[in-house]
Motif scaffolding. Structure first.
Motif, short mmCIF file in Angstrom:
data_model
loop_
_atom_site.label_atom_id
_atom_site.label_comp_id
_atom_site.label_asym_id
_atom_site.label_seq_id
_atom_site.Cartn_x
_atom_site.Cartn_y
_atom_site.Cartn_z
N ILE A 1 0.91 -1.19 -0.25
CA ILE A 1 -0.08 0.06 -0.05
C ILE A 1 0.75 1.36 0.03
O ILE A 1 0.42 2.21 -0.73
N LEU A 2 2.09 1.16 0.48
CA LEU A 2 2.93 2.14 0.74
C LEU A 2 3.62 2.40 -0.56
O LEU A 2 4.84 3.30 -0.65
N GLY A 3 3.58 1.48 -1.69
CA GLY A 3 4.19 1.64 -2.76
C GLY A 3 5.29 0.81 -2.96
O GLY A 3 5.83 0.99 -4.20
N TYR A 4 5.81 -0.05 -2.23
CA TYR A 4 6.86 -0.98 -2.30
C TYR A 4 6.80 -2.10 -3.38
O TYR A 4 6.24 -3.07 -2.95
N PRO A 5 7.25 -2.00 -4.71
CA PRO A 5 6.95 -3.17 -5.60
C PRO A 5 7.59 -4.56 -5.02
O PRO A 5 6.81 -5.54 -5.25
N GLU A 6 8.64 -4.67 -4.51
CA GLU A 6 9.08 -5.97 -3.99
C GLU A 6 7.82 -6.56 -3.22
O GLU A 6 7.74 -7.66 -3.28
N ALA A 7 7.46 -5.77 -2.17
CA ALA A 7 6.28 -6.30 -1.25
C ALA A 7 5.12 -6.69 -2.10
O ALA A 7 4.23 -7.84 -1.83
N MET A 8 4.73 -5.84 -3.09
CA MET A 8 3.63 -6.32 -4.12
C MET A 8 3.81 -7.62 -4.52
O MET A 8 2.82 -8.50 -4.73
N ALA A 9 5.10 -7.98 -5.00
CA ALA A 9 5.40 -9.02 -5.66
C ALA A 9 5.30 -10.33 -4.81
O ALA A 9 4.87 -11.28 -4.69
N ASN A 10 5.84 -10.15 -3.44
CA ASN A 10 5.76 -11.38 -2.33
C ASN A 10 4.32 -11.40 -1.88
O ASN A 10 3.85 -12.50 -1.61
N LEU A 11 3.53 -10.12 -1.87
CA LEU A 11 1.85 -10.33 -1.81
C LEU A 11 1.26 -11.10 -2.78
O LEU A 11 0.47 -12.03 -2.36
N ALA A 12 1.82 -10.86 -3.88
CA ALA A 12 1.09 -11.79 -5.04
C ALA A 12 1.43 -13.28 -4.82
O ALA A 12 0.78 -14.26 -5.12
N ARG A 13 2.67 -13.73 -4.47
CA ARG A 13 3.08 -15.03 -4.25
C ARG A 13 2.18 -15.59 -3.04
O ARG A 13 1.77 -16.93 -3.07
N MET A 14 1.86 -14.75 -1.91
CA MET A 14 1.15 -15.35 -1.02
C MET A 14 -0.44 -15.51 -1.47
O MET A 14 -1.34 -16.35 -1.09
N TYR A 15 -0.95 -14.66 -2.21
CA TYR A 15 -2.38 -14.97 -2.74
C TYR A 15 -2.25 -15.87 -3.69
O TYR A 15 -3.26 -16.93 -3.65
N ALA A 16 -1.34 -16.16 -4.35
CA ALA A 16 -1.22 -17.49 -5.66
C ALA A 16 -1.06 -18.80 -4.70
O ALA A 16 -1.77 -19.61 -5.19
N ALA A 17 -0.48 -18.64 -3.44
CA ALA A 17 -0.27 -20.03 -2.75
C ALA A 17 -1.43 -20.15 -1.84
O ALA A 17 -1.39 -21.31 -1.22
N GLY A 18 -2.29 -19.33 -1.45
CA GLY A 18 -3.33 -19.22 -0.54
C GLY A 18 -2.82 -19.26 0.63
O GLY A 18 -3.22 -19.67 1.87
N ARG A 19 -1.62 -18.54 1.07
CA ARG A 19 -1.00 -18.22 2.38
C ARG A 19 -1.34 -16.91 3.01
O ARG A 19 -1.17 -15.81 2.36
N GLY A 20 -1.79 -17.20 4.46
CA GLY A 20 -2.22 -15.95 5.18
C GLY A 20 -3.63 -15.46 4.55
O GLY A 20 -4.33 -14.49 5.06
N GLY A 21 -4.45 -16.31 3.66
CA GLY A 21 -5.66 -16.06 3.49
C GLY A 21 -6.12 -17.02 2.40
O GLY A 21 -5.42 -18.12 1.90
N ARG A 22 -7.47 -16.64 1.80
CA ARG A 22 -7.77 -17.71 0.70
C ARG A 22 -7.14 -17.43 -0.46
O ARG A 22 -6.67 -16.45 -0.93
N GLN A 23 -6.96 -18.58 -1.40
CA GLN A 23 -6.12 -18.48 -2.52
C GLN A 23 -7.15 -17.72 -3.45
O GLN A 23 -8.06 -17.63 -3.71
N ASP A 24 -6.07 -16.71 -4.24
CA ASP A 24 -6.98 -15.81 -5.18
C ASP A 24 -6.12 -15.40 -6.19
O ASP A 24 -5.02 -14.63 -6.29
N ASN A 25 -6.53 -15.95 -7.53
CA ASN A 25 -5.66 -15.83 -8.64
C ASN A 25 -5.69 -14.56 -9.11
O ASN A 25 -4.82 -13.98 -9.61
N LYS A 26 -6.95 -14.03 -9.05
CA LYS A 26 -7.18 -12.52 -9.69
C LYS A 26 -6.33 -11.55 -9.09
O LYS A 26 -5.64 -10.48 -9.38
#
Length: 293
Positions: free
Chosen positions: A95-120
């Motif tokens: 949210i603060l605009g850090y792109p590396e964290a955006m990519a790490n968050l994407a990995r979490m979404y893709a793997a369903g880690r820390g919440g439900r799996q969400d491809n979109k």
């Protein structure tokens, strides 16, 4: 004007403003020192010490500290593994605009880690990191469209465009399906804040007038309002500041490539309005129960 607090961060002309600017610079210096110490400890394998240093810096919303903490919680380094905590830390830094964290968050979404799996959500977060110029995310976007991953259909044209962007060879033709990056044309030069009970005025000075107020969005937990300045750099020399008094806790100004995001962290959610006045952007925050001027 009882209860009025004024903080100016460029060329203060009063002793009180000078002291406030000095304290804000001190907060930033302390956070920077914590991050450097944390990185040194992390690289040396002392994860317990690294965790402590990053936690100190994260209190000031340092984006690198938030991202490192997310990695440490995701991998169980110096602490028990906690996917929910990791995802939250990546989200805050994203949210603060850090792109590396955006990519790490994407990995979490893709793997369903820390919440439900969400491809979109994963693709959206990878795309945001890629558009900010983070090369691993650009590569990942090309792979997604080359292989048809994360719920996206294979698309050779899009894959080629992402590969071209990675190589710095993307054409500027008007029919490109990827959002191109325009040359940097503006800079944020100064920010001043005036607070009083129920109302806050933030003046953002740029070296050229804005054509219109920047796009913005609000988040409830924690209360934040973000403004995105396209084709703009941060010329102030430091990204974040703790305010310390009133309803506005801090302001973070994060430049990524040719765009800058300014994030206001609040103690309570407030309504916001923005207008352009010459070379200044005037942002008015009002408490939810207060309307009008």
């Amino acid at each position: 004007m009882t209860g009025l607090v004024n903080t100016e961060w460029m060329v203060p002309d009063r002793p009180a403003a000078w002291i406030a600017a000095l304290l804000l610079t001190l907060f930033s210096a302390l956070a920077e020192a914590d991050v450097k110490a944390g990185i040194a400890a992390y690289q040396g394998g002392d994860f317990v010490a690294a965790l402590s240093e990053f936690q100190q810096a994260a209190r000031h919303d340092d984006i690198r500290a938030l991202n490192y903490l997310g990695i440490m919680y995701a991998e169980g380094l110096g602490t028990l593994r906690d996917d929910y905590q990791a995802a939250d830390l990546f989200y805050r830094a994203a949210i603060l605009g850090y792109p590396e964290a955006m990519a790490n968050l994407a990995r979490m979404y893709a793997a369903g880690r820390g919440g439900r799996q969400d491809n979109k959500a994963a693709v959206s977060s990878y795309r945001a990191a890629a558009k900010a110029g983070f090369q691993p995310a650009i590569i990942r976007m090309a792979e997604i469209y080359e292989n048809g991953e994360l719920g996206e259909a294979p698309d050779a044209a899009l894959a080629r465009e992402w590969r071209a962007r990675l190589q710095g060879q993307q054409t500027q033709s008007g029919d490109s399906r990827l959002e191109g990056s325009a040359p940097v044309q503006n800079a944020i030069e100064a920010i001043s804040v005036t607070q009083q009970i129920g109302r806050i005025l933030i003046r953002v000075s740029t070296n050229a007038p804005l054509a219109r107020p920047p796009s913005s969005f609000a988040l409830a937990n924690p209360p934040r309002i973000a403004f995105d300045f396209p084709n703009t750099v941060n010329a102030r020399g430091r990204p974040g500041h703790d305010i310390g008094e009133g309803d506005l806790r801090s302001i973070n100004v994060v430049q990524v490539s040719d765009r800058t995001r300014m994030v206001l962290t609040l103690r309570n959610m407030m309504q916001h309005d923005a207008k352009v006045d010459g070379r200044d952007l005037l942002i008015t925050l009002t408490s939810s129960g207060r309307t009008g001027n």
